[in-house]
Design an enzyme around this catalytic site. Sequence first.
Site, mmCIF file in Angstrom:
data_model
loop_
_atom_site.group_PDB
_atom_site.id
_atom_site.type_symbol
_atom_site.label_atom_id
_atom_site.label_comp_id
_atom_site.label_asym_id
_atom_site.label_seq_id
_atom_site.Cartn_x
_atom_site.Cartn_y
_atom_site.Cartn_z
ATOM 1 N N TYR A 194 34.527 -85.927 7.655
ATOM 2 C CA TYR A 194 35.496 -86.777 6.944
ATOM 3 C C TYR A 194 35.369 -86.630 5.431
ATOM 4 C CZ TYR A 194 31.841 -90.413 7.979
ATOM 5 O OH TYR A 194 30.693 -91.136 8.155
ATOM 6 N N LYS A 239 30.164 -88.746 1.417
ATOM 7 C CA LYS A 239 29.993 -87.398 1.973
ATOM 8 C C LYS A 239 30.888 -86.392 1.258
ATOM 9 C CE LYS A 239 27.003 -88.038 5.459
ATOM 10 N NZ LYS A 239 25.652 -87.456 5.456
HETATM 11 C C1 HXC Z 1 29.436 -104.818 7.017
HETATM 12 C C2 HXC Z 1 27.257 -104.501 6.373
HETATM 13 C C3 HXC Z 1 26.907 -104.005 7.650
HETATM 14 C C4 HXC Z 1 27.944 -103.947 8.627
HETATM 15 C C5 HXC Z 1 25.141 -103.978 6.407
HETATM 16 N N1 HXC Z 1 26.126 -104.449 5.654
HETATM 17 N N2 HXC Z 1 25.587 -103.691 7.632
HETATM 18 N N3 HXC Z 1 28.495 -104.892 6.054
HETATM 19 N N4 HXC Z 1 29.188 -104.361 8.266
HETATM 20 N N5 HXC Z 1 27.717 -103.519 9.852
HETATM 21 C C6 HXC Z 1 26.040 -104.912 4.278
HETATM 22 C C7 HXC Z 1 25.076 -106.045 4.122
HETATM 23 O O1 HXC Z 1 25.687 -107.275 4.486
HETATM 24 C C8 HXC Z 1 24.755 -105.979 2.636
HETATM 25 O O2 HXC Z 1 25.789 -106.493 1.854
HETATM 26 C C9 HXC Z 1 24.738 -104.499 2.381
HETATM 27 O O3 HXC Z 1 25.478 -103.880 3.440
HETATM 28 C C10 HXC Z 1 23.330 -103.915 2.381
HETATM 29 O O4 HXC Z 1 22.732 -104.265 3.604
HETATM 30 P P1 HXC Z 1 21.145 -104.212 3.794
HETATM 31 O O5 HXC Z 1 20.847 -104.486 5.219
HETATM 32 O O6 HXC Z 1 20.458 -105.041 2.749
HETATM 33 O O7 HXC Z 1 20.851 -102.685 3.385
HETATM 34 P P2 HXC Z 1 19.632 -101.750 3.725
HETATM 35 O O8 HXC Z 1 18.459 -102.531 4.271
HETATM 36 O O9 HXC Z 1 19.411 -100.909 2.546
HETATM 37 O O10 HXC Z 1 20.158 -100.901 4.973
HETATM 38 C C11 HXC Z 1 21.188 -99.984 4.821
HETATM 39 C C12 HXC Z 1 22.126 -99.965 6.031
HETATM 40 C C13 HXC Z 1 21.358 -99.773 7.348
HETATM 41 C C14 HXC Z 1 23.127 -98.853 5.794
HETATM 42 C C15 HXC Z 1 22.867 -101.291 6.093
HETATM 43 O O11 HXC Z 1 22.233 -99.691 8.449
HETATM 44 C C16 HXC Z 1 20.507 -98.546 7.329
HETATM 45 O O12 HXC Z 1 19.383 -98.567 6.833
HETATM 46 N N6 HXC Z 1 21.011 -97.419 7.828
HETATM 47 C C17 HXC Z 1 20.287 -96.131 7.810
HETATM 48 C C18 HXC Z 1 20.620 -95.343 9.027
HETATM 49 C C19 HXC Z 1 22.093 -95.063 9.172
HETATM 50 O O13 HXC Z 1 22.945 -95.758 8.578
HETATM 51 N N7 HXC Z 1 22.415 -94.078 9.999
HETATM 52 C C20 HXC Z 1 23.782 -93.701 10.215
HETATM 53 C C21 HXC Z 1 23.946 -92.304 9.850
HETATM 54 S S1 HXC Z 1 25.253 -91.650 10.905
HETATM 55 P P3 HXC Z 1 25.760 -108.022 1.252
HETATM 56 O O14 HXC Z 1 27.024 -108.152 0.491
HETATM 57 O O15 HXC Z 1 25.696 -108.932 2.453
HETATM 58 O O16 HXC Z 1 24.525 -108.108 0.404
HETATM 59 C C22 HXC Z 1 26.472 -91.096 9.901
HETATM 60 C C23 HXC Z 1 27.674 -90.459 10.509
HETATM 61 C C24 HXC Z 1 27.971 -90.946 11.891
HETATM 62 O O17 HXC Z 1 26.425 -91.171 8.744
HETATM 63 C C25 HXC Z 1 29.334 -90.542 12.344
HETATM 64 C C26 HXC Z 1 29.509 -90.975 13.804
HETATM 65 C C27 HXC Z 1 30.894 -90.802 14.331
HETATM 66 P P1 NAP Z 2 20.058 -91.714 11.965
HETATM 67 O O1 NAP Z 2 19.230 -91.419 13.171
HETATM 68 O O2 NAP Z 2 20.464 -93.109 11.706
HETATM 69 O O3 NAP Z 2 19.239 -91.136 10.718
HETATM 70 C C1 NAP Z 2 19.389 -91.543 9.412
HETATM 71 C C2 NAP Z 2 18.034 -91.333 8.745
HETATM 72 O O4 NAP Z 2 18.160 -91.595 7.354
HETATM 73 C C3 NAP Z 2 16.963 -92.255 9.291
HETATM 74 O O5 NAP Z 2 15.871 -91.476 9.738
HETATM 75 C C4 NAP Z 2 16.568 -93.112 8.102
HETATM 76 O O6 NAP Z 2 15.153 -93.316 8.084
HETATM 77 C C5 NAP Z 2 16.994 -92.247 6.933
HETATM 78 N N1 NAP Z 2 17.314 -93.077 5.763
HETATM 79 C C6 NAP Z 2 18.330 -93.962 5.663
HETATM 80 N N2 NAP Z 2 18.310 -94.565 4.467
HETATM 81 C C7 NAP Z 2 17.257 -94.021 3.787
HETATM 82 C C8 NAP Z 2 16.723 -94.233 2.487
HETATM 83 N N3 NAP Z 2 17.260 -95.126 1.650
HETATM 84 N N4 NAP Z 2 15.648 -93.500 2.104
HETATM 85 C C9 NAP Z 2 15.100 -92.592 2.960
HETATM 86 N N5 NAP Z 2 15.562 -92.355 4.196
HETATM 87 C C10 NAP Z 2 16.626 -93.069 4.607
HETATM 88 O O7 NAP Z 2 21.382 -90.835 11.927
HETATM 89 P P2 NAP Z 2 21.724 -89.366 12.460
HETATM 90 O O8 NAP Z 2 22.799 -89.497 13.439
HETATM 91 O O9 NAP Z 2 20.472 -88.624 12.846
HETATM 92 O O10 NAP Z 2 22.332 -88.762 11.137
HETATM 93 C C11 NAP Z 2 21.656 -87.752 10.397
HETATM 94 C C12 NAP Z 2 22.645 -87.123 9.461
HETATM 95 O O11 NAP Z 2 23.719 -86.548 10.189
HETATM 96 C C13 NAP Z 2 23.262 -88.089 8.450
HETATM 97 O O12 NAP Z 2 23.420 -87.440 7.209
HETATM 98 C C14 NAP Z 2 24.605 -88.384 9.076
HETATM 99 O O13 NAP Z 2 25.557 -88.789 8.122
HETATM 100 C C15 NAP Z 2 24.945 -87.041 9.688
HETATM 101 N N6 NAP Z 2 25.948 -87.095 10.777
HETATM 102 C C16 NAP Z 2 25.568 -87.491 12.022
HETATM 103 C C17 NAP Z 2 26.492 -87.453 13.047
HETATM 104 C C18 NAP Z 2 26.124 -87.802 14.479
HETATM 105 O O14 NAP Z 2 26.942 -87.626 15.392
HETATM 106 N N7 NAP Z 2 24.916 -88.262 14.758
HETATM 107 C C19 NAP Z 2 27.819 -87.062 12.788
HETATM 108 C C20 NAP Z 2 28.171 -86.696 11.505
HETATM 109 C C21 NAP Z 2 27.205 -86.703 10.507
HETATM 110 P P3 NAP Z 2 14.476 -94.716 7.692
HETATM 111 O O15 NAP Z 2 15.239 -95.785 8.409
HETATM 112 O O16 NAP Z 2 13.062 -94.534 8.175
HETATM 113 O O17 NAP Z 2 14.558 -94.808 6.209
#
Ligand code: HXC
Ligand code: NAP
Length: 297
Positions: free
Chosen positions: A167, A182
Amino acid sequence: MRGDSEVPGLPAPPPQGASALPAGTYEGDTVFVTGAGTGLGKAIAVEFARLGASIVVASRNPEHLAAGRAAIEALDAEVEVVECDIRDAEAVAAAFDAAEGRFGLPRVLVNNAAANFPSPAEDLSPNAWRTVVDITLNGTFLVSREFARRHLAAGTPASIVNVGASYAWTGGPGFAHSAAAKAGVKNMVETLAVEWGPSGIQVNGLVPGLFPHEDMTDDIRASLDLTHEKDPLQPAMRVGERQELGWAATFLASPYARFISGHTLVVDGANWQRRNLTSPPVTTVRDQLGRGAFPKE
Ligand code: HXC
Ligand code: NAP
């Protein structure tokens, strides 16, 4: 599971454990992978380790770090784990100090860590937007910058692989923050490849399609669960198997891909090119997420 047995789709890949590159391709190299304790980052790190690399796992959560360590140790490869929030430049520098202290300067950096959750754009708080952009875009820059500065100072060649999402090109309804971040990551690949190429630093992007895995966050899993059968939704008639992404990463940073730089490789069975002969009806993001109407004043 395939949706229609008459339609075979793209064949399954070789099993986990197979390698396309010669054994020992990464012998003597260290690969620094952010977010390598879960999902795709772990799968990528595993493929580098299989080919002889020492691995540095950098992320925030100690449980994830322990899982990353276990996955690499299971292959009898060397591993260092460092607690690091990639939004914090000082923590990033400290993580590279730890990596260098143990193995010397990593030759390869995989910027895999990212943040994401589905939300209608109008529902995102400023902090929610900032958090996703800060981790996905700013964090990727800070880690790249630290890695490159060390190589520029040492005069050593290096390779960066940034994990993106398709995307970046198309926009991502329901993921406005992540799609914008991204897009920035993809653009940065193109800029940094040119800026740092003369100094021997290669920069590429790697875009996964749909790769479901057991570590997906509840938010992402819930959005995937809105559609139950994943395979028939893909032109490949199947989702990705994680080793397929690992193989692509190990190729991009290998000696066999040295003239590839500034490129973003999409590994998604052509899903991002998908168009239909007839258009399905438009459903709003609010409806898809079951949010109801945006509240009136
Ligand atoms: C709306 C949300 C939310 C949600 C968090 N927030 N989750 N808002 N809907 N589901 C808001 C919170 O309310 C807060 O805003 C702000 O985001 C920050 O939240 P925190 O929990 O304090 O942040 P943090 O602890 O830094 O955690 C970050 C995170 C968390 C993104 C919210 O999910 C995380 O750590 N994710 C890391 C792993 C991850 O996201 N993996 C996905 C990668 S997959 P306020 O205003 O309340 O303070 C990918 C592609 C996938 O990228 C594609 C698949 C099709
Ligand atoms: P995931 O399992 O949620 O992994 C995300 C990783 O990022 C976690 O290991 C997390 O580790 C680390 N991370 C998040 N915030 C961080 C921070 N502030 N500092 C350091 N580390 C941080 O997701 P995934 O599916 O494996 O995704 C991996 C990559 O692929 C991402 O770039 C995602 O956008 C991309 N992607 C995934 C898919 C899919 O189908 N899975 C599709 C398109 C793109 P900690 O929580 O330990 O910090």
